[in-house]
Motif scaffolding. Structure first.
Motif, mmCIF file in Angstrom:
data_model
loop_
_atom_site.group_PDB
_atom_site.id
_atom_site.type_symbol
_atom_site.label_atom_id
_atom_site.label_comp_id
_atom_site.label_asym_id
_atom_site.label_seq_id
_atom_site.Cartn_x
_atom_site.Cartn_y
_atom_site.Cartn_z
ATOM 1 N N GLU A 1 -27.463 -1.468 14.824
ATOM 2 C CA GLU A 1 -26.286 -0.710 14.415
ATOM 3 C C GLU A 1 -25.040 -1.357 14.978
ATOM 4 N N ALA A 2 -24.097 -1.650 14.100
ATOM 5 C CA ALA A 2 -22.852 -2.291 14.518
ATOM 6 C C ALA A 2 -21.875 -1.252 15.058
ATOM 7 N N GLY A 3 -21.009 -1.679 15.936
ATOM 8 C CA GLY A 3 -19.985 -0.800 16.462
ATOM 9 C C GLY A 3 -18.837 -0.644 15.486
ATOM 10 N N PRO A 4 -18.015 0.401 15.651
ATOM 11 C CA PRO A 4 -16.936 0.658 14.697
ATOM 12 C C PRO A 4 -15.885 -0.446 14.654
ATOM 13 N N GLU B 1 -12.974 -2.394 1.220
ATOM 14 C CA GLU B 1 -13.986 -3.110 1.989
ATOM 15 C C GLU B 1 -15.297 -2.330 1.992
ATOM 16 N N VAL B 2 -16.396 -3.075 1.991
ATOM 17 C CA VAL B 2 -17.735 -2.491 2.104
ATOM 18 C C VAL B 2 -18.415 -3.098 3.320
ATOM 19 N N ARG B 3 -18.966 -2.270 4.156
ATOM 20 C CA ARG B 3 -19.695 -2.743 5.332
ATOM 21 C C ARG B 3 -21.081 -2.119 5.384
ATOM 22 N N VAL B 4 -22.006 -2.862 5.974
ATOM 23 C CA VAL B 4 -23.297 -2.309 6.357
ATOM 24 C C VAL B 4 -23.211 -2.009 7.842
ATOM 25 N N GLN C 1 -17.090 -6.959 13.465
ATOM 26 C CA GLN C 1 -16.775 -7.651 12.231
ATOM 27 C C GLN C 1 -17.622 -7.108 11.086
ATOM 28 N N ARG C 2 -17.166 -7.417 9.858
ATOM 29 C CA ARG C 2 -17.848 -6.903 8.675
ATOM 30 C C ARG C 2 -19.302 -7.352 8.613
ATOM 31 N N ASP C 3 -19.578 -8.607 9.013
ATOM 32 C CA ASP C 3 -20.945 -9.133 8.918
ATOM 33 C C ASP C 3 -21.690 -9.029 10.243
ATOM 34 N N MET D 1 -26.074 -9.947 14.336
ATOM 35 C CA MET D 1 -26.971 -9.334 15.322
ATOM 36 C C MET D 1 -28.420 -9.676 15.016
ATOM 37 N N PHE D 2 -28.763 -9.725 13.728
ATOM 38 C CA PHE D 2 -30.134 -10.073 13.350
ATOM 39 C C PHE D 2 -30.462 -11.488 13.826
#
Length: 393
Positions: free
Chosen positions: A308-311, A287-290, A314-316, A321-322
């Motif tokens: 900044e997403a929390g650990p 898996e790749v996440r931003v 979800q992946r997206d 959030m944007f």
């Protein structure tokens, strides 16, 4: 590399057998009762070390500090890289050593050349995680035959620049090393401004000592990609002339400042909700996440928005959030440019083990901290950046 150094703790964690070998090779500490000494009782070793003459005591401290610096995953990865390149037949012995700090001490005692170069490369990798590490591409893909004449030319160019621009750097010593991955490392040490500090002499008297220290620049040229990475303290007005001088001295080419279109990393594509993250199946990436995105307001440079997403998100999560947190009418995506991102790769788990992860930052136009990761993870990250079209190199 700024790791905390506690000599008693370091001595306690190194096995007595390796410590005995260290001091025996130096004809020191023969009176320590090695045969009856507990593995966790470092006090007799510490006390005997402190009774050595000043010069010998300092020499041992430098060794222990270097061992301590390399006794982590990142440092040992570089040690393993050097051993695998120089004497692969010794890798099984290295892997059999139980603890991290014992592995580092074993390398110092057994393959000192690999240890010394690993210490240099590990420091360069540590510097690569800082603000002064920059990358530029678009250079000739030229294999280098490094000669003493080339190093003298680089030394002369650097001293000429620093004398004129900053009134220091009157002397310069250049060291060159070729890493196992083919990258050419040039470490340039220059004399700094003179300074005076309070010191104690061997008799315990305090006095003021005038000295001229050294500062260093690091240049890493990749012939395969035609890229140059540098560690140079200072702004573009310092870094760009030094890049030009390096290319002239080593590649024999004249280069000017990197054009805006020649940014090493392109992040604008991350604004696209359909941006794809292909990976090489051989790398085992599940898996790749931003994890984080930082935008700059185009009309107001310096004004930035960071999400900044929390650990556990979800992946997206960043894209959601944007949409949720930013007013698209007042601040549409077209009004922003992406200037920094944090990627997180999760690898397929091996059996029941916890899956490995790789988290790294990329900043536009030319900064990335992958150099601070272990060699295998760095290689995966660099391949991914190329597959995604983020890296031009």
């Amino acid at each position: 590399m700024a790791k905390q150094f506690d000599p008693r703790k370091v001595l306690k964690h190194i096995s007595n057998d390796l410590l005995r070998r260290l001091f025996a090779a130096r004809d020191e500490l023969a009176d320590v009762p090695w045969a009856t000494l507990s593995e966790t009782d470092a006090q007799p070793i510490f006390d005997a070390w402190q009774l050595l003459p000043e010069l010998k005591r300092r020499e041992v401290q430098v060794i222990l500090q270097d061992v301590n610096e390399l006794a982590d995953d990142r440092g040992l990865a570089v040690v393993a890289e050097e051993i695998g390149w120089r004497c692969p037949e010794r890798m099984a012995e290295f892997e059999a050593v139980a603890s991290r700090i014992d592995k580092a001490m074993w390398a110092y005692l057994t393959i000192p050349a690999a240890f010394e170069e690993a210490a240099r490369f590990a420091r360069a990798d540590w510097l690569a995680s800082g603000r002064y590490w920059h990358k530029r591409n678009g250079l000739p893909k030229t294999p280098l035959e490094v000669t003493n004449e080339m190093k003298r030319a680089l030394s002369g160019a650097l001293t000429g620049f620093y004398r004129e621009a900053q009134g220091r750097g009157h002397w310069c010593h250049v060291e060159h090393y070729r890493r196992a991955n083919g990258n050419e490392y040039f470490f340039a040490y220059l004399d700094d401004y003179p300074d005076a500090r309070l010191v104690f002499d061997d008799g315990g008297a305090m006095r003021r000592q005038r000295e001229r220290g050294a500062f260093d620049n690091v240049f890493v040229y990749c012939p395969e990609d035609g890229t140059l990475e540098t560690f140079v303290r200072g702004a573009k007005s310092v870094r760009e002339p030094l890049e030009s001088l390096f290319c002239q001295a080593t590649l024999g080419v004249e280069v000017g400042p990197a054009a805006p279109g020649q940014a090493a990393y392109r992040l604008e594509g991350l604004k696209d909700p359909l941006f794809a993250f292909p990976t090489d199946p051989a790398d085992g990436v599940a898996e790749v996440r931003v994890r984080r995105l930082r935008w700059e307001v185009v009309s107001s440079p310096g004004r930035r928005v960071t999400l900044e997403a929390g650990p556990r998100d979800q992946r997206d999560a960043i894209r959601q959030m944007f949409r949720d947190y930013l007013n698209a009418e007042n601040l549409p995506a077209s009004a922003l440019r992406v200037v920094q991102t944090t990627f997180m790769l999760t690898f397929h788990a091996d059996g029941g083990a916890k899956p490995r992860t790789l988290t790294f930052d990329v900043s536009h136009p030319n900064s990335c901290d992958l150099k601070s990761k272990s060699e295998d993870l760095r290689a995966v990250g660099e391949r991914c950046l190329k597959l995604w079209g983020v890296s031009r190199g």
